[in-house]
Write a protein that holds these residues in place. Sequence first.
Motif, short mmCIF file in Angstrom:
data_model
loop_
_atom_site.label_atom_id
_atom_site.label_comp_id
_atom_site.label_asym_id
_atom_site.label_seq_id
_atom_site.Cartn_x
_atom_site.Cartn_y
_atom_site.Cartn_z
N VAL A 158 36.29 44.28 36.57
CA VAL A 158 36.58 43.41 37.73
C VAL A 158 37.38 42.22 37.25
N LEU B 101 40.18 41.38 42.40
CA LEU B 101 39.62 40.57 43.48
C LEU B 101 40.46 39.31 43.61
N LEU C 267 40.88 42.94 47.89
CA LEU C 267 40.34 43.84 46.88
C LEU C 267 41.20 45.09 46.78
N SER D 4 32.34 44.42 42.11
CA SER D 4 32.98 43.17 42.52
C SER D 4 31.99 42.24 43.19
#
Length: 287
Positions: free
Chosen positions: A23, A50, A67, A86
Amino acid sequence: MEIPIYTVDAFTNLPFKGNPAAVCLLENELSEELYQKIAAEMNLSETAFLTNLKPTEDFTSGARFGLRWFTPTHEINLCGHATLASAAVLFYKKGNINSVVAFETLSGELLVQQRGESLVMDFPLNKPELQDRRKFNDILKAAVGDLPIHEVCHCKTTKKLLVRLADTCDRSVLSSLSPVAESLLKSEDSGRVKSLIITVKGAPTSQPGYDFYSRNFAPWVGVPEDPVTGSAHTVLAAYWSEQLGKKKMLAYQCSNRGGELELELRGDKRLDIAGRAVVLLQGILKL
């Protein structure tokens, strides 16, 4: 440029189980080439990017984020475990103050909220259609050999092919399968299949009472086998709900790492997928 990055094991409460995702937290969008290079470098089934959408908010205070998901070779339209990962970074590492966070994605708006020790994702439900298995003879042979097949379904929206083995096949039979990625690619190159789900009926009367088991293979997008696949369960939940007459189900994806998913249908278009996650590593990408 410095990009905060985390690795998270999703759909598990134990390190080194479930499905690992990377992430990356971004203040601004990257170039398409750089997204793909980072995902290739991480070399996990998915890397999530993200993006903070409001300059006046940050990853602690914001409730809405962009995203995107990338395999080592492709951007994809929907990924469950990297969405869960996330949300885990936002809630567990950034201390996000909101009860629900929203992600703007290629599959529309996806919501995630905390429920006890689990994270609950609001996902689309993708119903597959029953197929004449003769249309898929080559890929079925490459995937399951001579094992008995109950039926074959296909989901046009996700391009996932669902193969349910006969009820004489149990979890051990499913776990022992070892289809070769190159053989799958050669057996199906029409573009109609991007992911192969193989599933068997569970044993809900024995603890912990799994309603069904599955495995997921996606060499068409650079993932020979995905350990635990949220997007596959948007198809599996629709299929098994009809077969079992249940709206709430407990599922287990029996890859080598393995992972558990709690599923609940909400009407005929949405699905709650609940699971746990462990943030295993955090660092900085210096570019």
